[in-house]
Scaffold this motif. Structure first.
Motif, PDB file in Angstrom:
ATOM      1  N   ARG A 189       5.565  71.535  24.507  1.00 36.62           N
ATOM      2  CA  ARG A 189       4.930  70.752  23.437  1.00 36.62           C
ATOM      3  C   ARG A 189       3.619  71.399  23.045  1.00 36.62           C
ATOM      4  O   ARG A 189       2.881  71.884  23.885  1.00 36.62           O
ATOM      5  N   ARG A 190       3.335  71.417  21.730  1.00 31.51           N
ATOM      6  CA  ARG A 190       2.026  71.808  21.204  1.00 31.51           C
ATOM      7  C   ARG A 190       1.675  70.780  20.138  1.00 31.51           C
ATOM      8  O   ARG A 190       2.412  70.639  19.143  1.00 31.51           O
ATOM      9  N   ALA A 191       0.595  70.029  20.359  1.00 30.47           N
ATOM     10  CA  ALA A 191       0.206  68.958  19.437  1.00 30.47           C
ATOM     11  C   ALA A 191       1.385  68.000  19.261  1.00 30.47           C
ATOM     12  O   ALA A 191       1.914  67.474  20.232  1.00 30.47           O
ATOM     13  N   LYS A 192       1.847  67.799  18.012  1.00 30.05           N
ATOM     14  CA  LYS A 192       2.971  66.892  17.751  1.00 30.05           C
ATOM     15  C   LYS A 192       4.292  67.652  17.599  1.00 30.05           C
ATOM     16  O   LYS A 192       5.282  67.094  17.122  1.00 30.05           O
ATOM     17  N   TYR A 193       4.309  68.909  18.011  1.00 24.62           N
ATOM     18  CA  TYR A 193       5.502  69.745  17.907  1.00 24.62           C
ATOM     19  C   TYR A 193       6.194  69.883  19.258  1.00 24.62           C
ATOM     20  O   TYR A 193       5.545  69.889  20.300  1.00 24.62           O
ATOM     21  N   LEU A 194       7.524  70.062  19.215  1.00 26.97           N
ATOM     22  CA  LEU A 194       8.264  70.528  20.379  1.00 26.97           C
ATOM     23  C   LEU A 194       8.808  71.914  20.069  1.00 26.97           C
ATOM     24  O   LEU A 194       9.235  72.194  18.940  1.00 26.97           O
ATOM     25  N   LEU A 237      -4.056  75.004  14.724  1.00 27.97           N
ATOM     26  CA  LEU A 237      -4.234  73.750  15.440  1.00 27.97           C
ATOM     27  C   LEU A 237      -5.461  73.789  16.341  1.00 27.97           C
ATOM     28  O   LEU A 237      -5.802  74.827  16.911  1.00 27.97           O
ATOM     29  N   GLY A 238      -6.093  72.645  16.498  1.00 27.58           N
ATOM     30  CA  GLY A 238      -7.239  72.524  17.391  1.00 27.58           C
ATOM     31  C   GLY A 238      -6.801  72.524  18.843  1.00 27.58           C
ATOM     32  O   GLY A 238      -5.614  72.670  19.161  1.00 27.58           O
ATOM     33  N   PRO A 239      -7.742  72.325  19.755  1.00 30.32           N
ATOM     34  CA  PRO A 239      -7.426  72.362  21.189  1.00 30.32           C
ATOM     35  C   PRO A 239      -6.560  71.185  21.624  1.00 30.32           C
ATOM     36  O   PRO A 239      -6.575  70.119  21.013  1.00 30.32           O
ATOM     37  N   GLU A 240      -5.818  71.412  22.708  1.00 28.07           N
ATOM     38  CA  GLU A 240      -5.059  70.344  23.348  1.00 28.07           C
ATOM     39  C   GLU A 240      -6.042  69.463  24.120  1.00 28.07           C
ATOM     40  O   GLU A 240      -6.703  69.933  25.056  1.00 28.07           O
ATOM     41  N   VAL A 241      -6.116  68.207  23.748  1.00 30.26           N
ATOM     42  CA  VAL A 241      -7.176  67.343  24.286  1.00 30.26           C
ATOM     43  C   VAL A 241      -6.958  66.947  25.743  1.00 30.26           C
ATOM     44  O   VAL A 241      -7.898  66.472  26.397  1.00 30.26           O
ATOM     45  N   LEU A 242      -5.760  67.147  26.280  1.00 32.51           N
ATOM     46  CA  LEU A 242      -5.514  66.835  27.690  1.00 32.51           C
ATOM     47  C   LEU A 242      -5.496  68.079  28.571  1.00 32.51           C
ATOM     48  O   LEU A 242      -5.251  67.986  29.772  1.00 32.51           O
ATOM     49  N   LEU A 284     -10.823  62.558  14.187  1.00 32.15           N
ATOM     50  CA  LEU A 284      -9.859  62.447  15.285  1.00 32.15           C
ATOM     51  C   LEU A 284      -8.444  62.824  14.869  1.00 32.15           C
ATOM     52  O   LEU A 284      -7.673  63.367  15.669  1.00 32.15           O
ATOM     53  N   ILE A 285      -8.076  62.527  13.628  1.00 33.64           N
ATOM     54  CA  ILE A 285      -6.698  62.792  13.192  1.00 33.64           C
ATOM     55  C   ILE A 285      -6.543  64.138  12.491  1.00 33.64           C
ATOM     56  O   ILE A 285      -5.447  64.486  12.061  1.00 33.64           O
ATOM     57  N   ASN A 286      -7.636  64.896  12.396  1.00 33.12           N
ATOM     58  CA  ASN A 286      -7.574  66.234  11.804  1.00 33.12           C
ATOM     59  C   ASN A 286      -7.001  67.195  12.844  1.00 33.12           C
ATOM     60  O   ASN A 286      -7.650  67.521  13.840  1.00 33.12           O
ATOM     61  N   GLN A 287      -5.773  67.671  12.601  1.00 28.79           N
ATOM     62  CA  GLN A 287      -5.076  68.495  13.590  1.00 28.79           C
ATOM     63  C   GLN A 287      -5.732  69.856  13.806  1.00 28.79           C
ATOM     64  O   GLN A 287      -5.494  70.505  14.835  1.00 28.79           O
ATOM     65  N   ALA A 339      -5.801  68.496  18.502  1.00 34.09           N
ATOM     66  CA  ALA A 339      -4.350  68.550  18.333  1.00 34.09           C
ATOM     67  C   ALA A 339      -3.646  67.374  18.989  1.00 34.09           C
ATOM     68  O   ALA A 339      -3.846  67.116  20.179  1.00 34.09           O
ATOM     69  N   GLY A 340      -2.857  66.652  18.209  1.00 39.30           N
ATOM     70  CA  GLY A 340      -1.943  65.664  18.764  1.00 39.30           C
ATOM     71  C   GLY A 340      -2.273  64.219  18.508  1.00 39.30           C
ATOM     72  O   GLY A 340      -1.423  63.345  18.705  1.00 39.30           O
ATOM     73  N   ILE A 341      -3.517  63.909  18.084  1.00 38.54           N
ATOM     74  CA  ILE A 341      -3.902  62.518  17.840  1.00 38.54           C
ATOM     75  C   ILE A 341      -3.566  62.157  16.392  1.00 38.54           C
ATOM     76  O   ILE A 341      -3.936  62.877  15.477  1.00 38.54           O
ATOM     77  N   GLY A 342      -2.893  61.032  16.211  1.00 38.15           N
ATOM     78  CA  GLY A 342      -2.537  60.594  14.869  1.00 38.15           C
ATOM     79  C   GLY A 342      -3.160  59.260  14.536  1.00 38.15           C
ATOM     80  O   GLY A 342      -4.105  58.803  15.190  1.00 38.15           O
ATOM     81  N   ASN A 343      -2.607  58.603  13.543  1.00 33.75           N
ATOM     82  CA  ASN A 343      -3.199  57.376  13.027  1.00 33.75           C
ATOM     83  C   ASN A 343      -3.231  56.246  14.055  1.00 33.75           C
ATOM     84  O   ASN A 343      -4.226  55.534  14.184  1.00 33.75           O
TER      85      ASN A 343
END
Length: 267
Positions: free
Chosen positions: A55-60, A129-134, A158-161, A165-169
């Motif tokens: 997984r990267r952000a909201k992608y598999l 994409l920005g950094p993986e927050v976890l 926060l929602i700017n990928q 990376a990965g945080i949405g609405n």
């Protein structure tokens, strides 16, 4: 829209179901869901084993045995189901990958897609994409430095990928509620203490989302007791009482996004 916890849940569950398994057949129900001609896609993907799922952000990213990749983005309303033909949902299937008698169905890909790409093309697709927050490298110090460079409201950030990376609405509202910060606050208005709280809320909410299987209602497979266990505190709770202070949760549009928050305990 599936966000980081939903895609991480899919990654983990699919890893136990299809990792190392060979794709015996491919069916394309909607050509716009893929990026190459149907014949090329089916020929290149058929009879390949799934090497890894990342997984990267909201992608598999499904890496195949020849190192080519299937890049999945579910966008708005996309989901998956794994199982036998008789167990599949009564929904239009955009893409179907078969593993013998079991199949992975991609559903709701009207805006989403499953693209066949080389590792280099995947890297190029995801490079902004920005950094993986976890990720362990994403420390409080790294977060504070990142926020110092930003302007605008905290919700939009926060929602700017390209920033995170990965945080949405949905989870952005949850994070800001947990941190007790109004979503329409400007970043430069936040004190160091609030930024620290925000960082820890990002970690807490997303990890809780993953532990509880995300929020999506649709099970990945028959008997799936993991997917969809997360219950929102504030998102989509307009008119309900805040679980922290009993004030009525309100909805506001911020940058054309429906945003839910408590007007009392979020300052």
């Amino acid at each position: 829209m599936p966000e980081l916890p939903e895609m991480e849940t899919y990654k983990t569950l699919l890893g136990s179901l299809i990792d190392g398994q060979k794709i015996s057949d491919v069916e394309i129900g909607r050509e716009k869901s893929i990026n190459v001609p149907v014949e090329r896609f089916t020929t290149q993907v058929s009879n390949q084993a799934i090497k890894t799922i990342n997984r990267r952000a909201k992608y598999l990213i499904f890496q195949l045995q020849d190192d080519s990749c299937l890049l999945l983005h579910l966008m708005l309303g996309g989901w998956m189901f794994f199982g036998k033909e008789e167990d599949k949902p009564n929904r239009t299937i955009q893409v179907k990958l078969s593993f013998g008698e079991q199949h992975l169905y991609f559903i709701g890909l009207r805006l989403g897609y499953l693209h066949l790409l080389s590792p280099e093309e995947v890297k190029e697709e995801l490079e902004k994409l920005g950094p993986e927050v976890l990720h362990p490298d994403f420390t409080l110090d790294a977060f504070q430095q990142l926020m110092q460079k930003r302007k605008g409201t905290i919700k939009t950030t926060l929602i700017n990928q390209e920033v995170l990376a990965g945080i949405g609405n949905g989870y952005s509202d949850e994070i800001l509620w947990h941190a007790e910060i109004r979503p329409d606050k400007k970043i430069n208005e936040l004190a160091d203490q609030q930024l620290t709280r925000l960082y820890h809320s990002i970690q807490f909410i997303l990890k809780k989302g993953i532990e509880q299987g995300g929020y999506m209602d649709n099970p990945l497979y028959k008997g799936d007791g993991k997917t969809g266990g997360y219950q929102f505190y504030v998102y989509d709770k307009e008119g309900k009482e805040c679980s922290r202070c009993d004030t009525i949760i309100i909805k506001k549009e911020i940058s054309s996004r429906k945003t839910y928050f408590c007007p009392n305990c979020q300052q």
